[in-house]
Design a protein around this motif. Structure first.
Motif, PDB file in Angstrom:
ATOM      1  N   SER A  39       0.814  -1.201   0.000  1.00 15.44           N
ATOM      2  CA  SER A  39       0.000   0.000   0.000  1.00 15.44           C
ATOM      3  C   SER A  39       0.855   1.260   0.000  1.00 15.44           C
ATOM      4  O   SER A  39       1.749   1.425   0.813  1.00 15.44           O
ATOM      5  N   LYS A  40       0.566   2.176  -0.919  1.00  8.85           N
ATOM      6  CA  LYS A  40       1.307   3.421  -1.023  1.00  8.85           C
ATOM      7  C   LYS A  40       0.959   4.333   0.150  1.00  8.85           C
ATOM      8  O   LYS A  40      -0.188   4.452   0.537  1.00  8.85           O
ATOM      9  N   THR A  42       1.687   4.017   3.213  1.00  8.83           N
ATOM     10  CA  THR A  42       1.604   3.377   4.519  1.00  8.83           C
ATOM     11  C   THR A  42       2.995   3.277   5.134  1.00  8.83           C
ATOM     12  O   THR A  42       4.003   3.320   4.424  1.00  8.83           O
ATOM     13  N   SER A 156      -5.082  -5.836  -2.858  1.00 10.01           N
ATOM     14  CA  SER A 156      -4.213  -5.056  -1.993  1.00 10.01           C
ATOM     15  C   SER A 156      -5.007  -4.426  -0.862  1.00 10.01           C
ATOM     16  O   SER A 156      -6.217  -4.207  -0.988  1.00 10.01           O
ATOM     17  N   ASP A 158      -5.022  -1.490  -0.360  1.00  7.47           N
ATOM     18  CA  ASP A 158      -5.545  -0.263  -0.963  1.00  7.47           C
ATOM     19  C   ASP A 158      -6.901  -0.473  -1.621  1.00  7.47           C
ATOM     20  O   ASP A 158      -7.602   0.505  -1.904  1.00  7.47           O
ATOM     21  N   ASN A 159      -7.251  -1.713  -1.926  1.00  2.00           N
ATOM     22  CA  ASN A 159      -8.572  -1.999  -2.491  1.00  2.00           C
ATOM     23  C   ASN A 159      -9.603  -1.925  -1.380  1.00  2.00           C
ATOM     24  O   ASN A 159      -9.641  -2.779  -0.503  1.00  2.00           O
ATOM     25  N   ARG A 250      -3.004  -0.460   7.928  1.00  2.00           N
ATOM     26  CA  ARG A 250      -2.210  -1.015   6.846  1.00  2.00           C
ATOM     27  C   ARG A 250      -0.724  -0.768   7.098  1.00  2.00           C
ATOM     28  O   ARG A 250      -0.344   0.223   7.712  1.00  2.00           O
TER      29      ARG A 250
END
Length: 285
Positions: A39-40, A42, A156, A158-159, A250
């Protein structure tokens, strides 16, 4: 006194089959489907796997892992339907069973099978999010015997939660499968730098092992325990690694690998004192 825990794990244990790869240079391991990054934005931890640490008091000293079989190709089916690989344990599911939504808690990857495709053909499989945006695409190619390897779909942290849709298309035919994504209530982890059906990773081909996490305590660090061994069944405590969760629970972790990183079997777990599904297994060769 030496303490040993014998783990009985099914979903994460697979045979460490070798893979021939003509590629050269230090790079990440390849996958049948493009693997999303952790995850971006995080919190990300960076750790070099090197010398072992002192074992914390009360933590089991060693683990014994059972030997398990590897992944199998999808069985042949005459119906143009989608199913997860764990659903065909007692035979290929029927249209009614394949119509029920799959339940997924990211981070996770699902091995998806597709029936009703003739030998030597390939179908296009896509995943769309709740807004209808296409987030993944891959082909499912069938061999002359009518069987195919799975399409590996990655979800992910992120989803976000909601209903996602898997769609397969071939010769004007379309079949779909709903996927209900839910936020995990307990910690989950996924080793991204790994072939989905091969726990062996070539040390010379990577520079790090990347893990994605979800369901962690928000804005707090959670310890994960790394064990390693020279054989595939007995592993001893190696080190503790802290993973910090963001406001949504996350996190990410990179374990850096170099020429001095010891070869052998590795197991990282949230709770090694008992049979834990919050774990990852890999063999560095």
């Amino acid at each position: 006194m030496k303490t040993t825990v014998i783990l009985t794990i099914s979903a994460v244990l697979m045979a460490a089959c070798g893979q021939d790869d003509p590629g050269q240079g230090r790079r990440r391991a390849s996958h049948p489907v493009a693997t999303p990054s952790a995850s971006k934005g995080t919190p990300r931890g960076d750790v070099i796997v090197s010398n072992p640490q002192k074992r914390p008091s009360g933590l089991v000293e060693q683990l014994k892992l059972p030997v398990a079989g590897g992944g199998d190709p999808c069985p042949a089916s005459g119906e143009f339907i989608l199913w997860a690989d764990y659903e065909d344990e007692f035979g290929v599911p029927g249209r009614r069973e394949a119509g029920a939504p799959l339940s997924v808690q990211p981070p996770d990857r699902e091995g998806i099978c597709l029936g009703g495709v003739g030998p030597g053909r390939s179908a296009v499989v896509t995943v769309t999010d709740p807004s209808g945006k296409n987030i993944q695409k891959t082909d499912v190619a069938y061999g002359p015997d009518g069987t195919a390897q799975k399409a590996f779909l990655y979800f992910s942290p992120d989803n976000g939660p909601g209903t996602y849709t898997i769609t397969a298309r071939l010769d004007g035919k379309t079949t779909t499968r709903a996927v209900a994504l839910k936020t995990p209530a307990a910690p989950k982890m996924l080793l991204l730098t790994q072939h989905p059906e091969n726990t062996q990773i070539q040390r010379a081909e990577i520079d790090r092992l990347t893990f994605a996490f979800a369901g962690l305590p928000a804005q707090r660090s959670t310890p994960f325990y790394l064990y390693r061994g020279t054989d595939s069944t007995t592993l001893r405590f190696h080190s503790v690694h802290q993973v910090r969760g963001d406001a949504h629970g996350r996190g990410a972790l990179d374990l850096f690998v170099n020429a001095q990183t010891p070869l052998g079997a590795y197991w990282m777990s949230l709770d090694p004192n008992r049979d834990s599904v919050t774990a990852a297994l890999w063999y560095l060769a």
